[in-house]
Design an enzyme around this catalytic site. Structure first.
Site, PDB file in Angstrom:
ATOM      1  N   CYS A   1       3.774  -6.259 -21.958  1.00 28.01           N
ATOM      2  CA  CYS A   1       3.163  -5.691 -20.640  1.00 28.01           C
ATOM      3  C   CYS A   1       3.797  -5.927 -19.393  1.00 28.01           C
ATOM      4  CB  CYS A   1       1.607  -6.053 -20.700  1.00 28.01           C
ATOM      5  SG  CYS A   1       1.684  -7.935 -20.586  1.00 28.01           S
TER       6      CYS A   1
ATOM      7  N   ARG B   1      11.234 -15.339  -9.693  1.00 29.66           N
ATOM      8  CA  ARG B   1      11.184 -13.884  -9.536  1.00 29.66           C
ATOM      9  C   ARG B   1      10.934 -13.139  -8.347  1.00 29.66           C
ATOM     10  NH1 ARG B   1       5.225 -12.859 -13.026  1.00 29.66           N
ATOM     11  NH2 ARG B   1       4.943 -10.891 -11.860  1.00 29.66           N
TER      12      ARG B   1
ATOM     13  N   ASP C   1       7.356 -13.049 -16.356  1.00 30.53           N
ATOM     14  CA  ASP C   1       7.292 -14.239 -16.201  1.00 30.53           C
ATOM     15  C   ASP C   1       8.303 -14.891 -17.370  1.00 30.53           C
ATOM     16  OD1 ASP C   1       6.079 -15.309 -14.145  1.00 30.53           O
ATOM     17  OD2 ASP C   1       4.088 -14.651 -15.271  1.00 30.53           O
TER      18      ASP C   1
ATOM     19  N   HIS D   1       0.824  -1.289  -0.096  1.00 31.02           N
ATOM     20  CA  HIS D   1      -0.136  -0.151  -0.021  1.00 31.02           C
ATOM     21  C   HIS D   1       0.773   1.184  -0.158  1.00 31.02           C
ATOM     22  CE1 HIS D   1      -3.285  -2.445   0.430  1.00 31.02           C
ATOM     23  NE2 HIS D   1      -3.045  -2.875   1.741  1.00 31.02           N
TER      24      HIS D   1
ATOM     25  N   GLU E   1       4.833 -15.633 -22.120  1.00 33.87           N
ATOM     26  CA  GLU E   1       5.368 -15.688 -20.825  1.00 33.87           C
ATOM     27  C   GLU E   1       6.098 -16.855 -20.530  1.00 33.87           C
ATOM     28  OE1 GLU E   1       3.038 -14.095 -17.720  1.00 33.87           O
ATOM     29  OE2 GLU E   1       1.299 -15.239 -18.341  1.00 33.87           O
TER      30      GLU E   1
ATOM     31  N   ARG F   1      -7.367  -9.577 -18.774  1.00 25.87           N
ATOM     32  CA  ARG F   1      -6.621 -10.919 -18.659  1.00 25.87           C
ATOM     33  C   ARG F   1      -7.382 -11.776 -17.601  1.00 25.87           C
ATOM     34  NH1 ARG F   1      -0.501 -11.304 -16.597  1.00 25.87           N
ATOM     35  NH2 ARG F   1      -1.622 -11.050 -14.371  1.00 25.87           N
TER      36      ARG F   1
HETATM   37  C1  PEP Z   1       4.477 -10.862 -16.712  1.00 25.11           C
HETATM   38  O1  PEP Z   1       4.474 -11.846 -16.292  1.00 25.11           O
HETATM   39  O2  PEP Z   1       5.159 -10.163 -17.284  1.00 25.11           O
HETATM   40  C2  PEP Z   1       3.050 -10.037 -16.448  1.00 25.11           C
HETATM   41  C3  PEP Z   1       2.700  -8.884 -16.958  1.00 25.11           C
HETATM   42  O3  PEP Z   1       2.422 -10.901 -15.802  1.00 25.11           O
HETATM   43  P1  PEP Z   1       2.183 -10.947 -14.105  1.00 25.11           P
HETATM   44  O4  PEP Z   1       3.256  -9.792 -13.624  1.00 25.11           O
HETATM   45  O5  PEP Z   1       0.949 -10.553 -13.595  1.00 25.11           O
HETATM   46  O6  PEP Z   1       2.699 -12.301 -13.873  1.00 25.11           O
HETATM   47 MG    MG Z   2       2.762 -13.214 -15.894  1.00 22.29          MG
END
Ligand code: PEP
Ligand code: MG
Length: 572
Positions: free
Chosen positions: A507, A470, A460, A195, A436, A338
């Site tokens: 993205c 990650r 990912d 937050h 991904e 998504r």
């Molecule tokens: C990604 O994996 O780059 C992605 C945009 O999705 P998330 O971060 O929600 O896994």
């Molecule tokens: Mg992802």
């Protein structure tokens, strides 16, 4: 001088006087009650829960008009957690069965819930553990009859900018803090999606989280410097250092003012290539910020947020309202929803199974295809929302063509359900896949043919390509977006999209990192999606870049499988 290193989650510089906030203490009284007092103790708990609930409701209702939109949503999450029967019932059970006093029972139950969240793989969900703790601290305050943990705004006198130093900051605390003029936040806990981070970004003030023990090392009234970009907090710096940071602050503010002028300018390269700049959102409410920042659309609406922090899944109507509201706010600009990206370790409805390796387990599209009813509910809601704007559907973690086939069949079935009910949906719904998983980035052609668009999830993709979790701090330094293998996969996907005539976006976090904008342009990317706050930084880089020059430079490096030297690309 002491220099503390944490995670910078909101950029900018602040120099000010420290206001150290006390924690709502979990050091509660522990005693056993007499068996005949169980009823009364239980009642004391119920009253405290209702009082805390009423307090949150009051705050939500009287939210100042200028409060960040996120705050209202966060207060709602806290109200939901507070209303969760698991919290009240299990706490009551501890009072009844073990004869714990209410504070002890609540703290014990809080610890159990907190640990469950801590064990979650997904960083976002893990951070919701902090919400549970904050909610419980609230109720503990009510039980102990103590006053708020925060100084009242009136106590904060003097003219220096004030820097909040805290263990952690709940949304409700954040709301009270807004009354005063705070210049920065520094906390022991938190991550990029905590937050403190989200609200600080929306308020445009710098923040550093995950400092570990900042609250122990800073005294009220100390002079502190917060560097939100580097993730550094300096305590009582030398006059020379102070001067240095004053200059950086002035330069940074001038840069932001200049950047704001770009809001209505086109995102076009020097050689005339138009670039689409979309926003990533997690909450329906964030769409307004995306539109205000001049986003061309929503490139990623992480729908899982709607499903989290609750016992009961959102039904079709609730999802439909949420998706439709975003479509309406964006007024015809594309909104890419998504479908649920949740993993086997994250329990939505009491499914307490933990996969051996959640990142490789039944996650995202795998999770949804294994739960056809839940998936169908979401698909119907998305289809119905498509009647209110330009809605697109994005499938996460696609690896096999049969997953695409199954998802398309499920979408058709959802259309038939709506036909039978006589409910409206747009004639055409573009369906895309997240790229991904390395497998699909390598064998991308049939996916580029079968789908309407592709969106590369670099977060990912890097994790799976480099075998780097990650969320694991120990290997974080190996998480390298510039690894030639990662760049080749991104390039391969973009090129396949061009050949098939299908749009390809990025993205993942790479898209919002202005230091990587030239690199992505050099890979041929023409569509970026990022946090709304990052849009103008990226737009500025685009407007200074010559796309064709960059393409030649990046192609040369890629052919030799060398890591790209960002300096050679001349990043501004
Ligand atoms: C990604 O994996 O780059 C992605 C945009 O999705 P998330 O971060 O929600 O896994
Ligand atoms: Mg992802």
């Amino acid at each position: 001088m002491v220099a503390l290193h944490g995670k910078g989650v909101a950029r900018g510089y602040a120099i000010g006087r420290a206001v150290v906030l006390g924690a709502a203490s979990l050091e509660v009284a522990h005693y056993r009650i007499a068996p005949e007092d169980v009823q009364a103790e239980s009642e004391r708990l119920t009253q405290a829960l209702s009082a805390a609930q009423a307090d949150l409701l009051h705050m939500a209702d009287t939210l100042p008009a200028d409060a960040p939109r996120e705050l209202g949503a966060m207060l709602n999450v806290h109200r939901l957690l507070l209303a969760d029967p698991l919290l009240a019932e299990q706490t009551r059970a501890l009072i009844a069965e073990r004869h714990y006093n209410a504070e002890w029972a609540l703290a014990a139950q809080g610890q159990i819930l907190g640990e469950q969240f801590d064990a979650m793989e997904d960083e976002y969900l893990r951070e919701r553990g902090a919400d549970v703790r904050q909610v419980i601290e609230r109720v503990l305050q009510v039980l102990s009859g103590s006053t708020a943990i925060l100084p009242e705004a009136g106590d904060l006198d003097g003219n220096d900018p004030l820097v909040v130093i805290a263990h952690d900051i709940s949304p409700a605390d954040m709301l009270r803090l807004r009354g005063a003029r705070f210049a920065a936040f520094a906390t022991d806990l938190g991550g990029p999606t905590s937050h403190t981070a989200i609200v600080a970004r929306s308020m445009g003030v710098p923040a550093v989280v995950a400092l570990g023990n900042v609250r122990d090392l800073v005294r009220d009234g100390d002079t502190v410097v917060v560097d939100g970009a580097a993730g550094v907090v300096l305590v009582n710096p030398s006059p020379g250092m102070l001067q240095e940071y004053r200059e950086r602050h002035v330069a940074y503010m001038a840069e932001r003012a200049e950047l704001a002028l770009l809001r209505d300018e086109r995102a076009v390269t020097l050689d005339g290539i138009d670039i689409v700049l979309n926003a990533n959102i997690e909450l329906p409410d964030e769409a307004a910020a995306a539109a205000a920042a001049g986003a061309d659309g929503i490139g990623l609406f992480r729908s899982e947020f709607l499903f989290m922090g609750r016992q009961k899944l959102p039904d079709e109507e609730e999802q439909y309202q949420a998706y439709a509201s975003v479509a309406r706010v964006m007024g015809g600009r594309p909104v890419t929803i998504r479908t649920l990206d949740i993993g086997a370790d994250k329990t939505l409805d009491d499914e307490a199974t933990v996969a051996t390796n959640p990142a490789l387990g039944q996650r995202a599209i795998r999770y949804c295809l294994a739960r056809p009813e839940m998936f169908a509910t979401q698909l119907r809601a998305i289809l119905r929302a498509s009647a209110h704007g330009h809605v697109r559907l994005l499938l996460p973690m696609v690896t096999h063509m049969h997953e695409v086939t199954a998802a398309l069949a499920a979408i058709d079935a959802a259309r038939r359900d709506l036909d039978a009910r006589g409910q409206a949906y747009a004639e055409r719904l573009e369906v895309g896949a997240m790229v991904e998983v390395p497998a699909i980035a390598i064998a991308i052609e049939p996916f580029a043919q079968a789908l309407d668009f592709l969106s590369i999830g670099t977060n990912d993709l890097i994790q799976y390509t480099l075998a780097i979790d990650r969320g694991d701090h120990d290997v974080a330094s190996l998480y390298d977006p510039l690894h030639p293998a990662v760049l080749r996969l991104v390039a391969n996907t973009i090129n396949a999209g061009v050949r098939a005539g299908k749009p390809v976006a990025v993205c993942g976090e790479m898209a919002g990192d202005a230091r990587l904008t030239r690199l992505l342009l050099g890979l041929g990317l023409t569509e970026f999606s990022m946090h709304p706050q990052q849009l103008l930084d990226v737009k500025r880089e685009i407007r200074r870049a010559h796309s064709n020059d960059l393409r030649v430079k990046v192609a040369t490096a890629l052919n030799r499988a060398l890591p790209v030297d960002l300096d050679l690309l001349g990043q501004g």
